[in-house]
Scaffold this active site. Structure first.
Site, mmCIF file in Angstrom:
data_model
loop_
_atom_site.group_PDB
_atom_site.id
_atom_site.type_symbol
_atom_site.label_atom_id
_atom_site.label_comp_id
_atom_site.label_asym_id
_atom_site.label_seq_id
_atom_site.Cartn_x
_atom_site.Cartn_y
_atom_site.Cartn_z
ATOM 1 N N ASP A 1 0.593 -3.103 -1.772
ATOM 2 C CA ASP A 1 1.288 -3.305 -3.056
ATOM 3 C C ASP A 1 2.614 -4.015 -2.769
ATOM 4 O O ASP A 1 3.673 -3.460 -2.924
ATOM 5 C CB ASP A 1 1.493 -1.972 -3.797
ATOM 6 C CG ASP A 1 2.252 -0.926 -2.988
ATOM 7 O OD1 ASP A 1 2.330 -1.048 -1.747
ATOM 8 O OD2 ASP A 1 2.796 0.019 -3.599
ATOM 9 N N HIS B 1 7.994 2.031 6.297
ATOM 10 C CA HIS B 1 6.838 2.935 6.404
ATOM 11 C C HIS B 1 5.547 2.202 6.803
ATOM 12 O O HIS B 1 4.838 2.608 7.715
ATOM 13 C CB HIS B 1 6.555 3.591 5.047
ATOM 14 C CG HIS B 1 7.708 4.270 4.410
ATOM 15 N ND1 HIS B 1 8.025 5.585 4.666
ATOM 16 C CD2 HIS B 1 8.611 3.839 3.491
ATOM 17 C CE1 HIS B 1 9.068 5.933 3.928
ATOM 18 N NE2 HIS B 1 9.448 4.899 3.219
HETATM 19 C C1 BDR Z 1 5.372 4.005 0.357
HETATM 20 O O1 BDR Z 1 5.724 3.774 -1.008
HETATM 21 C C2 BDR Z 1 6.048 2.429 -1.204
HETATM 22 O O2 BDR Z 1 7.221 2.295 -1.954
HETATM 23 C C3 BDR Z 1 6.191 1.800 0.153
HETATM 24 O O3 BDR Z 1 5.750 0.463 0.120
HETATM 25 C C4 BDR Z 1 5.327 2.653 1.034
HETATM 26 O O4 BDR Z 1 3.990 2.194 1.059
HETATM 27 C C5 BDR Z 1 6.361 4.979 0.972
HETATM 28 O O5 BDR Z 1 6.329 6.210 0.308
HETATM 29 CA CA CA Z 2 3.436 -0.025 0.198
#
Ligand code: BDR
Ligand code: CA
Length: 314
Positions: free
Chosen positions: A9, A242
């Site tokens: 995303d 992340h």
């Molecule tokens: C996840 O949530 C999204 O905002 C980031 O891209 C990551 O995949 C972290 O909680």
């Molecule tokens: Ca993400």
């Protein structure tokens, strides 16, 4: 060599992951068979255009980018513009990409690639799991066709980043996440417990900003926004990238520490809906759900260094 289907995303840390994957592709260390986008940080069409923008920046060509689910399975859609900017890329407002998304949907692309390459595909999912859930509904044999599914999501001991207990990718579509954890395919889950300790801070960001290339300038630009957004959570400027940890553990699992647990998603709790729950008892899981691998730690220094080197190599 890993043949990767990246479902995301895009999103600042998803974009950093694309840079990492592009560096692997350019080194001949991985193949990016396709990208699918899903609602989450941003709507999936914007996510697809962002994906094309990032890939074009890296010079990696001929990767089909498919648009996927625009909403979750059983609730309203929400975006994360405070964390990722109104354009999903830290309000950098890059020009339109030259390429366009393919006509095939992301779940259909996942099923087709898994059927064309049985036992070979690594599915790396760093957004809500709606496309993977839809693909499981489309093809009941999918779990036996995929090599591995590596997911960034969930929180166990670590606090949630949306509610007290819920991590964003699970919170955006808990029903889809539970389908994915129940499917019986080999899943590696990379939760906040593993990603938060890998946060990069000023020294790392400065090394990135001092490098003169399109990719480094782009990465530095989007991370400025992200590091500002993270200041309150981390207590100082920094960025938890992340999704790139999930990508790195997908290609180099030895960098992680894991436990094997049956994992379920709380779908009904008043305060705890969207929470990932693992069963740490030594009894078989009550619903005979197969255990999955959950990352509980990683080689932080190696992660930070390899990610930086990958971006600087582009
Ligand atoms: C996840 O949530 C999204 O905002 C980031 O891209 C990551 O995949 C972290 O909680
Ligand atoms: Ca993400």
């Amino acid at each position: 060599m890993h043949k990767i289907l990246f479902d995301c995303d895009t999103g600042i840390d998803d974009a950093m992951t694309l840079l990492y994957l592009a560096a692997l592709v350019r080194e001949g260390d991985a193949e990016l068979a396709g990208v699918g986008t899903v609602h989450g940080n941003i709507d999936p069409m914007t996510g697809a255009l962002n994906t094309l923008r990032v890939l074009e920046l890296t010079g990696v060509r001929d990767v089909p980018v498919a648009v996927g689910a625009a909403r979750p399975m059983a609730q309203a859609v929400h975006y994360a513009l405070d964390w990722h900017g109104t354009d999903g890329l830290g309000d950098t407002h890059l020009p339109e990409p030259a390429g366009r998304p393919v006509a095939e949907t992301a779940p259909a692309q996942l099923v087709r690639l898994a059927r064309e390459h049985p036992g070979e595909l690594t599915v790396l999912a760093t957004g809500p799991l709606t496309n993977l859930g839809a693909a499981l509904l489309l093809d009941a044999e999918l779990p036996s066709l995929v090599r591995e599914v590596v997911v960034m999501g969930g929180a166990f001991g670590h606090p949630g980043n949306i509610t007290t207990h819920a991590e964003a990718n699970i919170w955006h579509d808990p029903e889809a996440a539970d389908l994915v954890f129940a499917a019986g395919w080999p899943v590696v889950l990379v939760p906040l417990d593993a990603t938060h300790p890998t946060a990069v801070h000023e020294d790392w960001l400065i090394r990135l900003s001092e490098h003169d290339s399109d990719a480094a300038r782009f990465a530095s630009g989007i991370l400025q926004f992200y590091a500002d957004a993270y200041t309150a959570t981390l207590g100082r400027r920094g960025a938890v990238i992340h999704d790139a940890l999930a990508a790195m553990l997908a290609v180099d699992p030895d960098l992680g520490e894991y436990v094997e647990r049956a994992v379920r998603v709380e779908l009904r709790g008043e305060l705890t809906r969207d929470t990932t729950i693992w069963d740490a008892r030594s009894l078989p899981a009550e619903d005979h759900r197969s255990p999955i691998k959950v990352a509980v730690g990683s080689d932080v220094a190696a992660f930070q260094e390899r990610l930086l080197r990958a971006v600087l190599s582009l």
